[in-house]
Design an enzyme around this catalytic site. Structure first.
Site, PDB file in Angstrom:
ATOM      1  N   CYS A 322       0.828  -1.208   0.000  1.00  0.00           N
ATOM      2  CA  CYS A 322       0.000   0.000   0.000  1.00  0.00           C
ATOM      3  C   CYS A 322       0.857   1.251   0.000  1.00  0.00           C
ATOM      4  CB  CYS A 322      -0.941  -0.001   1.210  1.00  0.00           C
ATOM      5  SG  CYS A 322      -0.089   0.020   2.803  1.00  0.00           S
ATOM      6  N   GLU A 356      -1.941   1.255  -4.802  1.00  0.00           N
ATOM      7  CA  GLU A 356      -1.568  -0.081  -4.346  1.00  0.00           C
ATOM      8  C   GLU A 356      -0.788  -0.772  -5.466  1.00  0.00           C
ATOM      9  OE1 GLU A 356      -3.019  -1.971  -1.459  1.00  0.00           O
ATOM     10  OE2 GLU A 356      -3.761  -0.078  -0.631  1.00  0.00           O
TER      11      GLU A 356
END
Length: 368
Positions: A322, A356
């Site tokens: 992330c 992401e």
């Protein structure tokens, strides 16, 4: 995200810029062709959080301008939110506005929904909730057809249940997970589907056993488990472990052992530096595993030094991140022993700078 930035006509250009920035940053570590997964341009967020702004007797949903964090911006509608959230927002506001027991000293509302169509609303207060509040909240939950949680300092009242069941179809599998109020869950359901499908494609045909760190509520665990002989999954959060156990049972997954351990603890256990009673109590014998692949989905800080050392010992490392900054730092530490063989980015948060990503790394031949 600034509401002014939400423009579906510009979405593809914004994502192209993010993907190009990622490519440039990772060129130094031998990035292969990058696969880019898009999000729906609107209605993509399955969760949303708003402050409640009191102006006299009027209530408004509010967000704060990143350029001026002290300035509350009233929100009548939130196009990034799932259709169910957008439908619930005016109905909930009207009820809060009309009922003193629900309105008094409320300061935040959180919506959680699923692709399956369930909804949970959390109402957060600066006062203690009493029996009159609970009676009004029960009527509200029934009228809106939602699960409901009331919170104040040191208090939590659950009307119905404090979790939702999600269903998501991937590669012909119908996967069930539990989304817990206050716990982590992927906010963009359609992009989560893409992430699961991409991860399964990288793991297909690898065989052997899988070690999964940071398994959370079992989102990836139930998708990847059918592709391996045995799986050892670890997670430090008690709430997430309970949700993951539910997911394993709900999906009929019988080849996963789940241990409540931090990544540095399982690293120490596998290095035979420490013996953990938790593993013994669950009859988890590390010698019984023939690990071929390590799967990690760490928090923003990325992998710590012990976990990086563990990763170097694996033939394959499947990494979901992330945070491109910590991912690049980790990959630089692995690049002497491993090379990147597949790469993807997933636009979980359109109209923001957040991106992401996923990498598949394989051990270099000179290190076999």
């Amino acid at each position: 995200m600034p509401l002014s930035r939400i423009d579906p006509a510009r979405y593809c250009f914004l994502l192209a810029d993010k993907a190009e920035n990622f490519r440039r940053a990772f060129t130094c570590v031998g990035l292969p062709a990058l696969k880019v997964f898009v999000s729906p341009p609107l209605g993509f967020r399955l969760r949303a959080e708003f402050r409640i702004w009191h102006t006299g007797g009027r209530l408004d949903y509010a967000m704060f301008d990143p350029a001026d964090p002290r300035r509350a911006v009233p929100v009548d509608d939130f196009p990034p939110a799932a259709d169910l959230i957008r439908a619930l927002m005016p109905k909930l506001r009207e009820r809060l506005q009309a009922e003193e027991n629900l309105r008094r000293r409320i300061f935040q509302v959180e919506f959680l929904t699923t692709l399956k169509g369930e909804a949970l609303i959390s109402l957060v207060y600066h006062r203690r909730l009493d029996a009159e509040w609970e009676a009004a909240a029960r009527t509200l939950a029934a009228d809106l057809g939602v699960q409901l949680v009331g919170r104040s300092r040191g208090q939590k009242i659950v009307i119905g249940r404090d979790w939702l069941e999600e269903e998501i179809e991937v590669d012909g599998l119908c996967l069930h997970t539990r989304q817990t109020e206050g716990g982590f869950a992927q906010p963009n359901g359609e992009v989560n589907r893409d992430m699961l499908g991409w991860a399964r494609a990288q793991a297909a045909g690898q065989g052997g056993d899988l070690l999964e760190l940071y398994c959370g509520n079992g989102n990836f665990t139930v998708a990847l488990a059918p592709l391996f002989g045995k799986v050892l999954a670890t997670e430090s959060s008690k709430t997430s472990v309970a949700a993951a156990r539910w997911a394993l049972e709900a999906n009929g997954v019988g080849n996963v052992a789940l241990a409540r351990m931090a990544s540095n603890e399982i690293s120490a256990a596998l290095a035979r530096e420490r013996v953990f009673r938790r593993l013994q109590e669950q009859n988890i014998d590390l010698n019984a595993y023939r690990f071929s692949t390590l799967f990690v989905d760490p928090p923003r800080a990325g992998l710590d030094a012990p976990t990086l050392a563990l990763a170097r010992s694996f033939d394959r490392v499947l990494y979901i991140s992330c945070n491109p900054v910590s991912l690049l730092e980790n990959v630089r530490a692995l690049i002497l022993t491993h090379r990147i063989v597949a790469a993807a980015v997933f636009d979980q948060f359109p109209y923001t700078d957040h991106l992401e990503s996923g990498l598949m790394l394989e051990r270099r031949e000179s290190y076999w």
